[in-house]
Design a protein around this motif. Sequence first.
Motif, mmCIF file in Angstrom:
data_model
loop_
_atom_site.group_PDB
_atom_site.id
_atom_site.type_symbol
_atom_site.label_atom_id
_atom_site.label_comp_id
_atom_site.label_asym_id
_atom_site.label_seq_id
_atom_site.Cartn_x
_atom_site.Cartn_y
_atom_site.Cartn_z
ATOM 1 N N VAL A 152 -54.936 49.950 56.665
ATOM 2 C CA VAL A 152 -54.913 51.274 57.315
ATOM 3 C C VAL A 152 -54.233 51.198 58.675
ATOM 4 O O VAL A 152 -53.421 52.059 59.029
ATOM 5 C CB VAL A 152 -56.354 51.842 57.432
ATOM 6 N N ARG A 153 -54.535 50.150 59.427
ATOM 7 C CA ARG A 153 -53.900 50.007 60.759
ATOM 8 C C ARG A 153 -52.384 49.923 60.609
ATOM 9 O O ARG A 153 -51.636 50.596 61.315
ATOM 10 C CB ARG A 153 -54.426 48.746 61.462
ATOM 11 N N LYS A 155 -65.062 60.402 41.407
ATOM 12 C CA LYS A 155 -64.811 61.851 41.397
ATOM 13 C C LYS A 155 -63.339 62.137 41.103
ATOM 14 O O LYS A 155 -63.000 63.096 40.426
ATOM 15 C CB LYS A 155 -65.207 62.457 42.756
ATOM 16 N N TRP A 156 -62.481 61.274 41.655
ATOM 17 C CA TRP A 156 -61.028 61.437 41.482
ATOM 18 C C TRP A 156 -60.667 61.391 40.000
ATOM 19 O O TRP A 156 -59.890 62.194 39.500
ATOM 20 C CB TRP A 156 -60.322 60.325 42.251
ATOM 21 N N PRO A 175 -58.361 56.437 53.416
ATOM 22 C CA PRO A 175 -59.146 55.653 54.388
ATOM 23 C C PRO A 175 -60.594 56.123 54.524
ATOM 24 O O PRO A 175 -61.429 55.392 55.044
ATOM 25 C CB PRO A 175 -58.384 55.860 55.706
ATOM 26 N N ALA A 176 -60.881 57.341 54.078
ATOM 27 C CA ALA A 176 -62.267 57.846 54.205
ATOM 28 C C ALA A 176 -63.030 57.726 52.891
ATOM 29 O O ALA A 176 -64.168 58.171 52.809
ATOM 30 C CB ALA A 176 -62.242 59.305 54.641
ATOM 31 N N TRP A 177 -62.451 57.130 51.906
ATOM 32 C CA TRP A 177 -63.118 57.091 50.596
ATOM 33 C C TRP A 177 -64.297 56.139 50.601
ATOM 34 O O TRP A 177 -64.273 55.087 51.246
ATOM 35 C CB TRP A 177 -62.118 56.660 49.513
ATOM 36 N N LYS A 191 -59.050 47.510 56.467
ATOM 37 C CA LYS A 191 -58.751 47.997 57.829
ATOM 38 C C LYS A 191 -57.353 47.554 58.251
ATOM 39 O O LYS A 191 -56.622 48.294 58.911
ATOM 40 C CB LYS A 191 -59.788 47.484 58.819
ATOM 41 N N ILE A 193 -64.241 51.077 53.619
ATOM 42 C CA ILE A 193 -64.834 49.746 53.765
ATOM 43 C C ILE A 193 -65.981 49.523 52.794
ATOM 44 O O ILE A 193 -66.704 48.545 52.906
ATOM 45 C CB ILE A 193 -65.309 49.499 55.211
ATOM 46 N N GLN A 204 -50.870 53.162 59.502
ATOM 47 C CA GLN A 204 -50.810 54.192 60.556
ATOM 48 C C GLN A 204 -49.807 53.851 61.652
ATOM 49 O O GLN A 204 -49.801 54.473 62.708
ATOM 50 C CB GLN A 204 -52.211 54.409 61.145
ATOM 51 N N THR A 230 -67.869 42.509 54.377
ATOM 52 C CA THR A 230 -68.712 43.621 54.823
ATOM 53 C C THR A 230 -68.002 44.498 55.847
ATOM 54 O O THR A 230 -68.158 45.712 55.853
ATOM 55 C CB THR A 230 -70.010 43.080 55.462
ATOM 56 N N GLN A 231 -67.250 43.864 56.719
ATOM 57 C CA GLN A 231 -66.554 44.648 57.749
ATOM 58 C C GLN A 231 -65.260 45.254 57.208
ATOM 59 O O GLN A 231 -64.551 45.947 57.944
ATOM 60 C CB GLN A 231 -66.240 43.766 58.967
ATOM 61 N N SER A 255 -65.912 58.243 45.694
ATOM 62 C CA SER A 255 -64.682 59.046 45.756
ATOM 63 C C SER A 255 -63.769 58.776 44.560
ATOM 64 O O SER A 255 -63.200 59.707 43.988
ATOM 65 C CB SER A 255 -63.933 58.751 47.046
ATOM 66 N N ASP A 293 -56.259 60.918 52.145
ATOM 67 C CA ASP A 293 -57.579 60.691 52.740
ATOM 68 C C ASP A 293 -58.232 59.392 52.247
ATOM 69 O O ASP A 293 -59.426 59.176 52.452
ATOM 70 C CB ASP A 293 -58.491 61.888 52.437
#
Lengths: 446, 310
Positions: free
Chosen positions: A421-422, A272-273, A263-265, A418, A211, A425, A412-413, A269, A261
């Motif tokens: 990702v939802r 670095k990738w 969704p956690a970036w 999201k 996010i 998943q 912002t949210q 990130s 991973d």
Amino acid sequence: MQKPRLSRRQFVATTAAASAVMIAAPFVRGARAAGKLAIGFWDHWVPGANDTLTKLVNDWAAKEKVEVSIDYITSQGNKNRLTIAAEALAKSGHDIFAFPTWEPQAYSKYLEPVSDVMEPLIKQHGQVNATVEYLGRADGKWIAVPATVGSQIKGPCSRIDLMKKLAGVDVQALYPAGGPPKADAWTLDAFLKAAEACHKAGASFGIGLGITSDSVDTAGAIFHSFGAALVDKGGKIQAKSDPVRQALDYLKKLAAVLPPDAPAWDDASNNKWLISGKGALIMNPPSAWAVAKRDAPQVAEQCWTHGMPAGPKGRYAPFLPYFWGVWNFGKNKPAAKSLLAALSTREAAEKMVAASGGYDLPSFAKLTDFKTWAEEGPPKGTLYHYPNPHNHQILSVAAAPAPPKIAAQIYTQGVQTKMVVRHLQGEAMEKTLAWAESECEGFMRT
Amino acid sequence: MVDAAIRAEGVKSGARKRTSLRRMMQRKSTIAFFMALPLITLISLLVLYPAGYSLHLATLNKSMERFVGFGNFTFLFTRETFWMVVQQSCIFAITAVIFKALIGFVVAHFVHNIPAKGQRKWRGMLLVPWVIPPAMSCLAWLWLFDPSYSAFNWLIALFGGDPVPWTGNTYWARFSVILVNIWIGAPFFMIMYLAALKSVPEQLYEAAAIDGASWWQRIWYVTLPMMRNIIAITALFSLIVTFANFDIVRIMTAGGPIDTTHVFATWSFRVGIEGADIPLGASVSLFMVPILTVAAVFILRDITRRGNES
């Protein structure tokens, strides 16, 4: 003893003489004759970029006899946003502040209109894009001046070698240095195919699904490319529309070939990738390439910054402008406006772009041809297409064209990422859309 | 004569006033009050004022121009994310406190049984996670759990395992933040329990040994009853601190993925500061107060009752 009496004629003569002397006397200006000015600038990532800005301000201050004090406030940990919130509540603080993308709209009622600064600048440097207007204007007035420092386009930065070898895409041929793009075939379908091929070969595209802004900006541009908006210009929720379904369907396919991973970036990130040599493409301004130049030169010399792929509704690139605003409770508004005009000249913008190694972007149409972008390397010309010199992309911000205060919440949210990702998943499309609709309803409160 | 009487009365009452003032100033409670005054002032400025101000903010509309009463709270009740944050905060705080208490209890026993000579060294080492600033230790943990370059995943890969999405998957992300909280907080429990263990009279254990009590019976019938109050107070204190935690979640996951690790403080920050909706952010943070008040009332009532019984 008789007191000397002043006749009416003498009084008039004396007053006239005194006035004449006052008017004719030379205006002696002290070193601080035009008062003080406190400035809160964004603390730049690029070493040395702050020094150039300081010098520009000091040159102006010496000329205008203004005493300036500058604070460089980092955006790490949202310190600049916290300061903005605190100053707005206290109605005290700096005179000028560097506002991130959505903040001018959030604090519009505390900002001094700057149409008198912007109108001459537009005449001089050409139009600003629609995103700058959308974010920098309220109630028909300019509420902030788009800042060169910190403004950025977050288009693709590709590995020339990996894209050619693994996906058969020659990014330098699509976007030749010094010439217009030849990117008609660079579409979202081609992009997905390239992403799948690179993922299969172990060099996935480094696009986050978190996010933070890098993730949200990419999802937002792809939404725009399908003509998908969660909330339209009039404030009506459009989450359950076909363009949104198409965009979500596409992003689900793309997300399936991104790092697991993703969704956690966060915003570090993807950098670095790229620098680690793991990925074939990231969506970022040239800061990642600049760090690679220092830390992994063999990676940097294979990087090429270029345009976004086109979708059914156009070729949209994420654009994140910074703004310089003047608080309406500031004590020296004329000096503040004068400084903003001085920082927006072509010469000043060119110096800032050079100091940032091409990272910073002026928002005016005629200021996209600085030699920094043409000459930076290796490889030479890697940044040529970064400022969108041939205007072949529509510069956009995620969640537009919703009314800015609603769009800022969506942004912002991270509602769009999201949703991806939802859905990725395993949540059903309609359930994800219903969730997004409910979130947007919540953002409608005033 | 009347005047003189009045004057005399006046002198007498003045002297009485001075005496009573002197007496009041000499009273222990007055001295204590004046000595505590700087702290009271500090608490008023740094705790009471911000608390009152956030209460005021929570009653305003989004643009902070209109009084909306409980409008922000009723709005929150309709949000799916809010209920997820409530659930997550409870899971986070309760799980972490239980594990911190268990680990603290076990480690305190180990340390208690170490001979006095080497005990100080062990006590010092075991306190390290608690004394390191959490922001620093969280960064170190973040590197261990990094989405792409996790040191743990590197170890797992050495043994041929698949990488674990420590912060990218809801359950692993929850596990990660709770684990870090336990790592940071367990030493506090350990040191409190160790102090309590040292205050248990040795004669009680001797008496239990004479009665043939087993190791477990000594723990259950001697140690635990003697430590009950300290266990309750430590748990309450830790529950409050863990419930209001910000740094661990903020640094490790920033509430993600898809908001599933947010606790009240981090969501309040996201809504209030990052989302420029300060009244709603204040309302989210204030929601902790009734939950923690209920917990505090129950635990403190139990402690008071036991105090009266003894």
